[in-house]
Design a protein around this motif. Structure first.
Motif, PDB file in Angstrom:
ATOM      1  N   GLN A1858     -22.881  16.283  15.684  1.00 34.40           N
ATOM      2  CA  GLN A1858     -23.941  16.880  14.572  1.00 34.40           C
ATOM      3  C   GLN A1858     -24.991  17.619  15.166  1.00 34.40           C
ATOM      4  O   GLN A1858     -25.295  18.909  15.027  1.00 34.40           O
ATOM      5  CB  GLN A1858     -24.633  15.646  13.742  1.00 34.40           C
ATOM      6  CG  GLN A1858     -23.913  15.033  12.881  1.00 34.40           C
ATOM      7  CD  GLN A1858     -24.662  13.733  12.295  1.00 34.40           C
ATOM      8  OE1 GLN A1858     -25.533  13.146  13.029  1.00 34.40           O
ATOM      9  NE2 GLN A1858     -24.281  13.083  11.275  1.00 34.40           N
ATOM     10  N   LYS A1859     -25.490  17.296  16.404  1.00 25.64           N
ATOM     11  CA  LYS A1859     -26.254  18.081  17.003  1.00 25.64           C
ATOM     12  C   LYS A1859     -25.859  19.580  17.313  1.00 25.64           C
ATOM     13  O   LYS A1859     -26.509  20.718  17.349  1.00 25.64           O
ATOM     14  CB  LYS A1859     -27.173  17.485  18.385  1.00 25.64           C
ATOM     15  CG  LYS A1859     -27.995  18.221  18.922  1.00 25.64           C
ATOM     16  CD  LYS A1859     -29.002  17.460  19.746  1.00 25.64           C
ATOM     17  CE  LYS A1859     -30.180  18.363  20.301  1.00 25.64           C
ATOM     18  NZ  LYS A1859     -31.158  17.687  21.310  1.00 25.64           N
ATOM     19  N   TYR A1861     -23.346  20.942  16.155  1.00 26.19           N
ATOM     20  CA  TYR A1861     -23.415  21.969  14.747  1.00 26.19           C
ATOM     21  C   TYR A1861     -24.591  22.404  14.376  1.00 26.19           C
ATOM     22  O   TYR A1861     -24.757  23.765  13.958  1.00 26.19           O
ATOM     23  CB  TYR A1861     -22.838  21.087  13.622  1.00 26.19           C
ATOM     24  CG  TYR A1861     -22.514  21.675  12.352  1.00 26.19           C
ATOM     25  CD1 TYR A1861     -21.532  22.542  12.337  1.00 26.19           C
ATOM     26  CD2 TYR A1861     -23.344  21.271  11.303  1.00 26.19           C
ATOM     27  CE1 TYR A1861     -21.414  23.287  11.185  1.00 26.19           C
ATOM     28  CE2 TYR A1861     -22.927  21.904  10.270  1.00 26.19           C
ATOM     29  CZ  TYR A1861     -22.052  23.012  10.162  1.00 26.19           C
ATOM     30  OH  TYR A1861     -21.852  23.751   8.969  1.00 26.19           O
ATOM     31  N   ARG A1862     -25.716  21.506  14.189  1.00 24.02           N
ATOM     32  CA  ARG A1862     -26.969  22.043  13.805  1.00 24.02           C
ATOM     33  C   ARG A1862     -27.494  23.308  14.890  1.00 24.02           C
ATOM     34  O   ARG A1862     -28.030  24.177  14.341  1.00 24.02           O
ATOM     35  CB  ARG A1862     -28.009  20.888  13.822  1.00 24.02           C
ATOM     36  CG  ARG A1862     -27.746  20.036  13.056  1.00 24.02           C
ATOM     37  CD  ARG A1862     -29.187  19.322  12.469  1.00 24.02           C
ATOM     38  NE  ARG A1862     -28.931  18.277  11.618  1.00 24.02           N
ATOM     39  CZ  ARG A1862     -28.186  17.352  11.790  1.00 24.02           C
ATOM     40  NH1 ARG A1862     -28.025  16.843  13.030  1.00 24.02           N
ATOM     41  NH2 ARG A1862     -28.023  16.289  10.942  1.00 24.02           N
ATOM     42  N   THR A1863     -27.123  22.990  16.123  1.00 25.54           N
ATOM     43  CA  THR A1863     -27.684  24.168  17.069  1.00 25.54           C
ATOM     44  C   THR A1863     -27.043  25.456  16.764  1.00 25.54           C
ATOM     45  O   THR A1863     -27.564  26.397  16.837  1.00 25.54           O
ATOM     46  CB  THR A1863     -27.397  23.810  18.348  1.00 25.54           C
ATOM     47  OG1 THR A1863     -27.718  22.380  18.742  1.00 25.54           O
ATOM     48  CG2 THR A1863     -27.994  24.540  19.560  1.00 25.54           C
ATOM     49  N   ARG A1865     -25.766  26.230  13.743  1.00 20.30           N
ATOM     50  CA  ARG A1865     -26.234  26.811  12.588  1.00 20.30           C
ATOM     51  C   ARG A1865     -27.794  27.438  12.654  1.00 20.30           C
ATOM     52  O   ARG A1865     -27.881  28.548  12.344  1.00 20.30           O
ATOM     53  CB  ARG A1865     -26.663  25.702  11.648  1.00 20.30           C
ATOM     54  CG  ARG A1865     -25.412  25.058  10.987  1.00 20.30           C
ATOM     55  CD  ARG A1865     -24.806  25.851   9.877  1.00 20.30           C
ATOM     56  NE  ARG A1865     -25.910  25.717   8.594  1.00 20.30           N
ATOM     57  CZ  ARG A1865     -26.153  24.730   7.708  1.00 20.30           C
ATOM     58  NH1 ARG A1865     -25.188  24.017   7.670  1.00 20.30           N
ATOM     59  NH2 ARG A1865     -26.901  24.781   6.764  1.00 20.30           N
ATOM     60  N   ARG A1866     -28.497  26.890  13.940  1.00 13.77           N
ATOM     61  CA  ARG A1866     -29.613  27.262  14.082  1.00 13.77           C
ATOM     62  C   ARG A1866     -29.608  28.775  14.647  1.00 13.77           C
ATOM     63  O   ARG A1866     -30.399  29.795  14.351  1.00 13.77           O
ATOM     64  CB  ARG A1866     -30.403  26.623  15.327  1.00 13.77           C
ATOM     65  CG  ARG A1866     -31.539  25.805  14.523  1.00 13.77           C
ATOM     66  CD  ARG A1866     -32.423  25.201  15.828  1.00 13.77           C
ATOM     67  NE  ARG A1866     -31.964  23.533  15.685  1.00 13.77           N
ATOM     68  CZ  ARG A1866     -31.939  22.659  16.807  1.00 13.77           C
ATOM     69  NH1 ARG A1866     -31.940  23.067  17.885  1.00 13.77           N
ATOM     70  NH2 ARG A1866     -31.710  21.630  16.562  1.00 13.77           N
ATOM     71  N   TYR A1875     -34.803  23.068  10.435  1.00 18.33           N
ATOM     72  CA  TYR A1875     -33.926  21.715  10.913  1.00 18.33           C
ATOM     73  C   TYR A1875     -34.575  20.931  11.765  1.00 18.33           C
ATOM     74  O   TYR A1875     -34.092  19.729  12.442  1.00 18.33           O
ATOM     75  CB  TYR A1875     -32.380  22.131  11.489  1.00 18.33           C
ATOM     76  CG  TYR A1875     -31.729  23.058  10.554  1.00 18.33           C
ATOM     77  CD1 TYR A1875     -31.698  24.314  10.719  1.00 18.33           C
ATOM     78  CD2 TYR A1875     -30.927  22.355   9.418  1.00 18.33           C
ATOM     79  CE1 TYR A1875     -30.834  25.311   9.934  1.00 18.33           C
ATOM     80  CE2 TYR A1875     -30.112  23.037   8.712  1.00 18.33           C
ATOM     81  CZ  TYR A1875     -30.293  24.463   8.767  1.00 18.33           C
ATOM     82  OH  TYR A1875     -29.447  25.241   7.967  1.00 18.33           O
ATOM     83  N   ASN A1878     -34.863  17.184  10.971  1.00 21.70           N
ATOM     84  CA  ASN A1878     -33.632  16.466  10.837  1.00 21.70           C
ATOM     85  C   ASN A1878     -33.135  16.206  12.249  1.00 21.70           C
ATOM     86  O   ASN A1878     -32.675  15.050  12.470  1.00 21.70           O
ATOM     87  CB  ASN A1878     -32.577  17.429  10.005  1.00 21.70           C
ATOM     88  CG  ASN A1878     -32.964  17.554   8.799  1.00 21.70           C
ATOM     89  OD1 ASN A1878     -33.790  16.702   8.188  1.00 21.70           O
ATOM     90  ND2 ASN A1878     -32.520  18.499   8.042  1.00 21.70           N
ATOM     91  N   ASP A1879     -33.417  16.951  13.076  1.00 19.80           N
ATOM     92  CA  ASP A1879     -32.879  17.004  14.533  1.00 19.80           C
ATOM     93  C   ASP A1879     -33.425  15.508  15.007  1.00 19.80           C
ATOM     94  O   ASP A1879     -32.690  14.621  15.484  1.00 19.80           O
ATOM     95  CB  ASP A1879     -33.406  18.034  15.290  1.00 19.80           C
ATOM     96  CG  ASP A1879     -32.411  19.049  15.564  1.00 19.80           C
ATOM     97  OD1 ASP A1879     -31.329  19.083  14.662  1.00 19.80           O
ATOM     98  OD2 ASP A1879     -32.741  19.846  16.209  1.00 19.80           O
ATOM     99  N   CYS A1882     -32.073  12.452  13.460  1.00 19.71           N
ATOM    100  CA  CYS A1882     -30.508  12.263  13.867  1.00 19.71           C
ATOM    101  C   CYS A1882     -30.382  11.745  15.195  1.00 19.71           C
ATOM    102  O   CYS A1882     -29.677  10.773  15.633  1.00 19.71           O
ATOM    103  CB  CYS A1882     -29.849  13.624  13.875  1.00 19.71           C
ATOM    104  SG  CYS A1882     -28.428  13.319  12.658  1.00 19.71           S
TER     105      CYS A1882
END
Length: 1920
Positions: A1858-1859, A1861-1863, A1865-1866, A1875, A1878-1879, A1882
């Motif tokens: 997840q992290k 993926y977020r990175t 996306r960021r 985000y 949310n980070d 999580c």
């Protein structure tokens, strides 16, 4: 420790003001540091709230060095400079005290004294001259000697009958005051540690001195004799002064501490028994037989007249001094004619002290039963009053109370002693090792100073000093023995090697060295083949790949080890024992060889090192890490030996030993060579060489004699001529011939026979011996004295004195010969007959050739050492109690003696003087306290009770059990092995062996002759071999068929043939082929295939008898390898399906006609018939039927009692039944013959028993049919029918186990019995010499002994027409003496024997009261040696046998497991026996739900428990003869209790509904409640019942058991109950065996003694007239109680001095019964209890008990009410937190659960067993556990989908994905803010730490991962 550390450690610094200032500074610094630490911690705790806590690994707190404790001697390594500082204060030696205000003083005897450095009495500083003087006096050895002598003198004064003068007492008080004031001046009083009153021994002093002054000054207090009694406690001070005593007292105190739980349990059990007794027998013992009043007063009398008549004691039936108790129940004792039994008359028996009338007396009775003291009289009283059915009460009390609780006390005392002993042994070993090391070091130092290479040492000293402070070389050794140098090592100077090889070896195990001087027989190491003189220098090993020469410092500090006294070399490996896990960690500064040196800078162990890498290396190890490259190496002849010892003794591998090129060859050292490797020598050559050298040198050379060769001194010359007799060669020749003769085995045999015959002659001595026999006896004595003297003289001549007297046996022999010769010379002198007693010691010469006796004497000898201290403690205890008794009760006895109104006459057992006091206390130690206590109570009142109970508990139950514990510990297995492994060859065995060999030789010659003759007569027929019969015979046995099993050396081997034989006889089985097997073992048979046709049967006879050499080719491949260790094989038993052959091989071979008969139709029919019979015998109902018949026939025997003749019908029925039984048993035997064949039948011991018993029945039947039934011999045979019940044993599994164990123990029991007899023979012969003919006395017609003033001797007696008679038990000959000693040893009837002995004068003189009172000592000595030792050896032997059986039976599974695995395996086995119960559902109705909650709460249970205990207390208040008010009050209280219990019952029924009746306790409660209500309403009706309802209330008390589990501190009591529960099955089996023995003896007793007189121990309720009475009498005697009275009753008809058959039969009957029941079976009880108690304690200490599992499942019910065996994963954390210790995992437990890797099943559920399994492993700390098969039930669907660890990884993987993926996306969108929140949600801990998790193989997955690392770091890679 570095060098400075060593230096600092070796010196003593005077204690000065600077020292004190330094201590104060250190204290201040430490205080400041603590404050700073606290502040830091407070700051840290705020920061680290979010972090996961990890357990901190802080160092354990420092502890004082046990070697430097106050009161201990200085360690040997420190003794050197100590003498300068004796008596002067020095700085504390123990670093532990470096920041405490203490200093030490060393006494003259090197004892350490520790004092406080604060001001004593607030004014005396440590530097004050007064305090200095006091210190000097206190530490002087003379001070304690003077105090000791004062105490001893004071004790002597205390024993005096007339108290000493006043001034004597004042002198003693003065000395004690001086002692106390010196101590107070030196130490201070109490405020700080190490002051006067901080030592508990000083409390005693202070108390005694204070009391002395109180009694002196305050005369107003009157006579404080009670307080002055405490002076006797001064004797205890001896304990504080004698060092060895402290350990024994330590063990005693430890035992007393541990006895707490047993005491609580004992008091509880005794209270219950007392309550039951009170309910049953209150007032029952006051029933008396009263004369019928109608005879004297007529029928019409008033109540007053009747009362007066009945209460007049003259109208009561009296025997002796006692009124007879009677009863009106069935089986109770009746009254004689014209007497009626009436209740509530007069007082209770034994002066009113024996009764159950109130709780106190009842408790005393219960305690008396528990200690088995004179319990037979209580047993008889109760059974006479209440009926024989009440024997059950006594059975329970004796089995539970006496056998169990008393032996628990023994078990605990034994355990405490054992631990104490281990501790002492370890301490002693440490000290000895250190002393050896120090001595060797000094010796080597002194050698070095004299050594020729002195110069090189000095030159080298410079180098070594410079290198002093550099880092030391570290050596890490791998398994090959090579070594790698530490990179930063520096070179060090070396010493030139003296030109000699050496004996110093390095082990391949790294950092263990052995210094071995002279190779001994049991080498454990490589042995260089070096000349002996050169073995004494500490040089490195030649073939060491990295050896260097040691520097001078190393040589100086090198600890050499002398030969240990037992001839085994002392190895360094044993020195460094402290590295092994089982050793105790030594003190920090024990010596420079300490292994936990804090100053050590580097940890020097590599991974390869077998030692613990966590521990730091010791100074000693560092000393030998001298390794340098290219150092001079000396090749050596080295023997590589296998590892011999279990203890990791040094084992070296061969290295290469070559000289480096650069180094020069030493010219002196001839062993130096350039060869690359050492020669490998065969071990056998070395051993031979070694033996030769040993033999040549004769005895070992000492170290000194090797080093310094001095000219022979005058002393040595004298020694040579006078002691060694090294004279002329002719004399040597003479010596040689003499030794050939005297050392021969046959001469030894002859001497042994002489000893036996001589003992026989000594035993012939008896009263009224005729002159002829006397002359023969005298002559025999002269002859044997001559023979023994000649033997001693010739041995001295042959061996020379110095060698002769080296052997202890020879010293003993010569001593006895000297005494015998002295006795012959001094025969004329009177009073020297004492020397004759020494002749008896010759018996002990047998020990030389009798191993058991030898072992026993060795055990007694060894125990004597330890017993020395214990005897002193026992002496002190006896002394203190004797003097206390004398001080407390002497005046009362004097009054009683003088005042004729109270008593008149001094009782024989009194406290009037020290001897009598001592004897009373000694009698209490023997377990007889109650009678002396009654005597004392008559004289001095109730104050005697606490005194006697205290003496009994401390003296008998604790100190005496310590005696027994000591015996058992010296009887351990190692002592048995030690005596077996005696090096001395047994000459006697050799002589016997010669006879055997001669016999065998003769036998062989005869057989050969016969064979030659037979061969000439017969020619052998030629037989065509069919394939199946072509197997040859081996050793006269039938060869084996293919695939059969042969058993050799405990292993079974399959034989396989290379070619298949075409046809094998299907019926041929192993057993038929003559294969030798142990008795009773059955081999698996093949089931028959095909029809049993003629052909298959025909092959049985056709057997080849060709010799083994003619093996046909096809059989050459059969190999049987029967070597190696025995293995345990798991075998599936296949039961036999058809019978063996009719006839054995020889018959069918010799007589061919038999084969034809077998093959005929008749033969085949016979075979079918046999098969049918075989199936019949194998049927289960057959055995059941036979057992029923055996029991029925035994019951029939029990009916043949004295009253049978009055019941003719019963007699006729029994006669016919007997014939029927006989017929059935004959039929059974015939059926078995047909089924099994004779061979199988007669090779089974149990079948033989059946056969003998059936044969007896047949003989009896025949005799009856010929009307010979009344013959004496036939009558004797009828008695033997009593053995019938024995047949049941073989058919009863539990009993058979016990009997088999017993049979295996018989040889050792028999051995001990023989040794007892020999031991007792000595006392017997001594008794005959002392008392023969002296027990005769003159009595009047009432059998009362006449006073000496009336009759003085025999002639006077007969002239006045009185009777001159002898005591029934006497010492007139050795047989009678044996019987008398047996009574003394069992403490039954011994008082009468002692009284006779003490009153005796000369033969034919009338005895006089206490004329010979010092004869008490003969009996005291006999009891100590003949009873304490020998009888307790029975327990020793049985326990030892037990342990051996256990070792043999130790399951094959457990043999291959480690300890951890065993623990886990046991836990699993326990776990599988339990499973979760379905909990009771809560009712739907609201009110019922509330009640349900209340009644199932623990507190409700505890509340009810309290009510039960209160109910018990009110029951205790009840007593006989209560006043009506109390009676009324108790009635109301009882109603209240009944109401409470009824309410409880009703509530539970409402709450639990039908489930109430599923719990057994509830059913019991329900019954009790119903009966209590009925008893209230129908009071009169219930009184006639045998069991009153009140009794049931008592049983309720056992509900305490339910509450015990809730009490945390009751763990000890739970252990005790648990061990009882474990023992029950075994105890039940032993109880059955005891019952069987009693059954058989009861029937025999009935047959023998039906008509015996009712005298002494026999009366109308206790006799052999009926089976039941015999049985209850035998139960009484199984504890040896009252057997003397029974014996006297059985031999009452025998006239003194005449032989009569009854005497022989009665003695044999009773003695065999006592040996079997009292000495063997009852001791098996003790063995089982000791065994199981130690097992249970071990279980509790190590693993989990069943209790813990019960608790687990109880808690489980709360989380899984429907018993699905699953709980949801999210409840797991709460559940493990809710559990109790030891399985509990307290919150936070998340990571713990992850680590445990618990499997997760479908639906996120966890299985009950998996959780328990994981928690168990976690508790036991076991990781490598064997896979235990799980018994998961079929219906529970068990599908593992994951585990807690796997789930944790998945979570992390998910979070990281997840992290990531977020990175991603960021980065893509470039908007971070979106985000961010949310980070954080999580990934909670983006930078948490790594958690390392060890996991075990779970049952779900087969893969075992050793270590799984979970990286809890978001940005890092996952490691899994």
């Amino acid at each position: 420790m570095d060098e400075e550390g060593v230096e600092e450690y070796r010196t003593f610094r005077p204690f000065t003001r600077d020292s004190l200032f330094n201590i104060e500074r250190r204290i201040a610094e430490e205080h400041a540091a603590k404050e700073a630490h606290k502040l830091k911690e407070a700051g840290d705790s705020d920061d680290s709230e979010d972090e996961i806590e990890e357990p901190s690994h802080h160092e354990p707190d420092p502890k004082p060095n046990p070697k430097l404790e106050a009161g201990r001697k200085l360690p040997p390594s420190m003794e050197e400079g100590a003498s300068k500082f004796v008596g002067r204060p020095i700085e504390d030696l123990d670093e532990y005290y470096h920041n405490q205000k203490t200093f030490c003083v060393i006494g003259r005897d090197k004892t350490i004294y520790r004092f406080n450095a604060t001001n004593a009495l607030f004014i005396l500083s440590p530097f004050n001259p007064i305090r200095r003087v006091a210190l000097y006096i206190l530490v002087h050895p003379l001070f304690s000697v003077v105090v000791m002598l004062t105490i001893i003198v004071n004790c002597v004064f205390m024993t005096m009958t007339e108290g000493p003068e006043e001034y004597v007492e004042q002198i003693f008080t003065g000395i004690y005051t001086f002692e106390a004031s010196t101590k107070i001046l030196a130490r201070g009083i109490i405020l700080t540690p190490f002051t006067y009153l901080r030592d508990p021994w000083n409390w005693l002093d202070f108390f005694v001195i204070s009391i002395a002054y109180l009694t002196m000054w305050i005369k107003v207090l009157g006579n404080l004799s009670a307080l002055r009694t405490f002076r006797v406690l001064r004797a205890l001070k001896t304990v504080a002064v004698i060092p060895g005593l402290k350990t024994i007292v330590g063990a005693l105190l430890e035992a007393v501490r541990r006895l707490r739980d047993v005491m609580i349990l004992t008091v509880f059990v005794l209270s219950i028994f007392a309550l039951v007794g009170m309910q049953l027998y209150s007032g029952g013992l006051r029933q008396k037989c009263v004369m019928n009043w109608t005879i004297e007063l007529g029928p019409n009398i008033t109540d007053e007249e009747w009362l007066a008549f009945v209460n007049d004691t003259d109208h009561w039936w009296k025997e002796g001094d006692d009124y007879i108790v009677c009863g009106n129940g069935s089986g109770a004792g009746g009254c004689k004619e014209n007497f009626t039994c009436l209740p509530d008359l007069g007082d209770n028996p034994n002066f009113g002290y024996t009764s159950f009338d109130n709780f106190g007396w009842a408790l005393l009775c219960a305690f008396r039963l528990m200690t088995q003291d004179a319990w037979e009289s209580l047993y008889k009283l109760v059974l006479r009053a209440e009926g024989s059915a009440h024997a059950m009460y006594f059975v329970l009390v004796i089995l539970l109370g006496s056998f169990y609780l008393v032996n628990l006390i023994l078990a605990i005392v034994a355990m405490s002693y054992d631990e104490q002993q281990k501790q002492d042994a370890a301490d002693a070993a440490d000290e000895a090792a250190e002393r050896m090391e120090e001595e060797e070091r000094r010796e080597i130092l002194s050698q070095m100073t004299k050594s020729p290479s002195d110069a090189s040492f000095k030159s080298d000293q410079y180098n070594s000093d410079k290198a002093e402070d550099k880092e030391r070389v570290s050596l890490t050794s791998d398994q090959s023995g090579g070594s790698h140098l530490h990179p930063n090592s520096k070179k060090r100077g070396s010493v030139s090697l003296p030109g000699s090889p050496f004996a110093y070896r390095r082990s391949s195990k790294g950092s263990q060295f052995s210094w071995k001087k002279k190779p001994s027989g049991r080498a454990t190491d490589r042995q260089p083949l070096v000349y002996q003189t050169l073995e004494s220098l500490p040089l490195p090993f030649a073939d060491d790949s990295a050896a260097v020469t040691p520097s001078s410092e190393d040589l100086c500090n090198f600890p050499f080890h002398k030969n240990a006294p037992n001839g085994r070399r002392y190895s360094f490996a044993s020195q460094t024992r402290r590295h092994w896990p089982d050793a105790r960690p030594p003190s920090r500064r024990s010596s420079f060889a300490s292994n936990v040196s804090r100053n050590s800078r580097t940890s020097r162990y590599s991974v390869h090192s077998p030692l613990d890498p966590l521990k730091k290396e010791s100074k000693m190890d560092t000393l030998f890490n001298f390794t340098r490259k290219g150092s001079q190496r000396v090749p050596d002849v080295v023997v590589d030996k296998p590892r011999l010892d279990r203890d990791n003794d040094s084992v070296s591998s061969l290295g290469s030993g070559c000289v480096g090129d650069k180094q020069k060859m030493s010219p002196t050292n001839t062993f130096l060579c350039p060869s690359p490797t050492a020669a490998n020598v065969d071990i056998k050559d070395v051993m031979v060489l070694k033996d030769l050298i040993d033999h040549a040198s004769g005895h070992r050379r000492s170290f000194m004699s090797v080093v310094s060769v001095q000219p022979e001194a005058v002393r040595d010359k004298l020694m040579n001529y006078l002691c060694l007799w090294n004279c002329s060669p002719n004399f040597k020749k003479l010596q040689y011939f003499v030794s050939l003769f005297i050392m021969d085995a046959f001469v030894d045999l002859f001497i042994t026979l002489c000893i036996v015959v001589n003992t026989g002659f000594m035993a012939l001595d008896h009263w009224d011996m005729n002159e002829e026999l006397k002359r023969v006896s005298e002559f025999a004595n002269l002859l044997f004295t001559g023979i023994f003297a000649a033997e001693a003289f010739l041995k001295i001549l042959a061996l020379s004195p110095i060698n002769y007297f080296k052997d202890n046996w020879n010293v003993f022999d010569s001593f006895i010969v000297l005494l015998s010769l002295m006795e012959l010379m001094l025969e004329a002198l009177p009073g020297l007959s004492v020397l004759r007693a020494f002749r008896l010691l010759r018996v002990f010469k047998l020990a030389k050739s009798w191993p058991t006796l030898n072992m026993l004497i060795a055990i007694v000898g060894r125990t004597m050492g330890a017993l020395g201290n214990l005897t002193i403690v026992l002496g002190i205890v006896v002394f203190i109690f004797a003097v206390m008794g004398q001080q407390l009760f002497r005046d009362s006895y004097q009054r009683y003696n003088n005042d004729s109104d109270i008593g008149g006459g001094m009782p024989r057992w009194n406290f009037d003087d020290f001897l009598h006091s001592f004897m009373i206390i000694f009698r209490v130690l023997c377990g007889e306290w109650i009678e002396s206590m009654w005597g004392c109570m008559r004289v001095a009142g109730y104050s005697c009770v606490p005194f006697f109970l205290l003496t009994m508990v401390i003296g008998n139950l604790v100190v005496l059990n310590l005696f027994l514990a000591l015996l058992l510990s010296s009887f351990g297995a190692e002592s048995l092995q030690r005596s077996e492994a005696d090096d001395e060859p047994n000459k006697l065995a050799e002589a016997v062996d010669r006879f055997k060999r001669f016999g065998a030789w003769v036998k062989v010659k005869i057989i050969v002759c016969l064979k030659v003759k037979l061969r000439r007569k017969t020619k052998r027929p030629v037989i065509a071999l069919s394939p199946s019969s072509s197997r040859p015979e081996l050793n006269g046995k039938e060869a084996l068929a293919d695939g059969q099993t042969v058993v050799g050396n405990g292993k079974a081997y399959e034989l396989h043939q290379t070619q298949d034989t075409e046809s094998l006889s299907p019926n041929k089985t192993d057993a038929e082929k003559g294969l030798d097997l142990p008795d009773g073992e059955k081999l698996p048979r093949r089931s028959s295939e095909g029809s049993m046709n003629k052909d298959s049967k025909s092959m049985l006879g056709s057997e080849a008898s060709s010799s083994a050499s003619s093996l046909s080719e096809s059989e050459k491949d059969i190999k049987v390898e029967a070597d190696g260790e025995p293995e345990i094989n798991e075998v599936d038993i296949v039961y036999v399906k058809e019978p063996d052959d009719c006839l054995c091989k020889v018959c069918t071979r010799k007589f061919k006609c038999l084969t034809t008969i077998e093959e005929s139709k008749t033969g085949q029919l016979w075979w079918k018939f046999r098969c049918f019979m075989f199936r019949v015998t194998e049927h289960k109902y057959f055995e059941t039927f036979i057992i029923t018949m055996i029991l029925a026939s035994s019951s029939a025997l029990a009916l043949e009692d004295e009253y049978l003749s009055e019941r003719p019908i019963l007699k006729a029925i029994l006669m016919y039944l007997d014939k029927c039984f006989t017929a059935i048993f004959i039929l059974e035997m015939l059926v078995k013959w047909v089924a099994f064949g004779f061979k199988t039948y007669f090779t089974d011991a149990w079948c033989w028993l059946d056969f003998i018993i059936v044969s007896l029945s047949i003989v009896l039947l025949a005799a009856e049919s010929f009307n010979l039934g009344d013959l004496g011999a036939i009558k004797a045979l009828r008695t033997l029918r009593a053995l019938r019940p024995l047949r049941a044993v073989s058919r009863w599994e539990g009993m058979r186990v016990v009997v088999n164990a017993l049979i295996k123990a018989i040889p050792s029991i028999f051995n001990v019995l023989l040794v007892c007899l020999v031991f007792w023979l000595i006392f017997g012969i001594m008794g005959v010499q002392l008392f023969a003919g002296k027990f005769h006395k003159c009595v009047d017609e009432n059998n009362e002994r006449l006073n000496i003033s009336i009759v003085d001797h025999r002639n006077q007696c007969e002239s006045q027409n009185y009777t001159w008679t002898n005591s029934k038990i006497n010492f007139d000959n050795v047989i009678n003496a044996y019987l008398a000693l047996f009574q003394v040893a069992t403490y039954k009837g011994w008082i009468d024997i002692m009284n006779d002995a003490i009153d005796s004068r000369q033969p034919n003189q009338q005895p006089l009261y206490e004329d010979n009172r010092y004869m008490y000592m003969y009996f005291v000595l006999f009891i100590i040696f003949g009873s304490f030792f020998t009888l307790n050896l029975f327990i020793g032997v049985i326990i030892d046998n037990f342990n051996q059986q256990k070792k043999k039976q130790g399951g094959s599974l457990e043999m291959f497991m480690t300890d951890d695995q065993k623990k886990y395996y046991m836990a699993m086995k326990r776990m599988q026996s339990k499973s979760p119960q379905k909990s009771i559902p809560k009712p739907k109705l609201w009110i019922a739900g509330v009640i349900f909650e209340v009644t199932t709460n623990q507190m409700f249970d505890i509340g009810i428990m309290v009510v039960i205990l209160l109910n018990m207390i009110t029951m205790m208040i009840e007593h006989e003869g209560m006043i009506p008010e109390i009676d009324e009050a108790l009635k109301y209280i009882n109603i209240v209790f009944i109401a409470i219990f009824t309410l409880e019952c009703v509530l539970k029924i409402i709450g639990l509904r039908q489930f109430y009746f599923k719990i057994p306790w509830n059913v019991f409660d329900f019954v009790v409640v119903i009966l209590s209500i009925l008893a209230l309403s129908l009071a009169g009706f219930f009184e006639n019942f045998f069991v009153s309802p009140t009794l049931l209330r008592v049983i309720r008390v056992f509900r305490v058991g339910r509450v015990l589990r809730l009490v945390k501190s009751a763990k000890g009591i739970r252990t005790l109950l648990f061990s009882l529960a474990v023992s029950l099955p075994a105890l039940f089996n032993i109880g059955l065996l005891l019952a069987l023995v009693m059954f058989i003896y009861a029937i025999m007793g009935m047959n023998f003694f039906m008509k015996a007189e009712e005298e002494y121990g026999l009366d109308d309720a206790f006799n052999f007239k009926t089976f039941f009475r015999s049985f209850i009498l035998l139960f009484q005697m199984c504890t040896s109680a009252g057997w003397d009275g029974v014996l006297n009753g059985l031999i009452a008809r025998c006239k003194p001095n005449e032989s009569c058959a009854e005497y022989t039969i009665a003695t044999m009957y009773l003695v065999t019964y006592l040996v079997i029941s009292f000495l063997v079976v009852v001791n098996m009880y003790i063995a089982v209890i000791l065994e199981n108690f130690s097992q249970a304690t071990e279980d509790v200490q190590q693993g989990l008990t069943p209790d813990d599992f019960d608790m687990y499942y109880e808690k489980w019910e709360k989380y899984d009410p429907d018993a699905t065996q699953y709980i949801p994963l999210d409840m797991l954390s709460d559940f493990v937190d809710f559990l109790e210790e030891p399985l509990q995992l307290q919150k936070p437990n998340h990571f713990m659960l992850v680590k445990l890797d618990i499997p997760i099943c479908e639906g996120d559920m966890c299985f009950c067993r998996d959780i328990l399994d994981a928690l168990t492993k976690n508790f036991l700390g076991t990781t490598e556990t064997p896979d235990i098969p799980q018994q998961t039930e079929a219906e529970t669907e068990y599908v593992v989908v994951s585990s807690t660890l796997k789930r944790q990884k998945e979570h992390y993987a998910a979070k990281i994905i997840q992290k990531a993926y977020r990175t991603f996306r960021r980065k893509k969108h470039g908007s971070e803010d979106e985000y961010e929140d949310n980070d954080e949600d999580c990934v909670d801990n983006g930078d948490a730490e790594t958690v390392v998790v060890e996991t075990t193989s779970s049952h779900a997955s087969d893969t075992t991962e050793q270590q799984k690392t979970v990286e809890l770091h978001a940005d890092s890679d996952i490691v899994a």
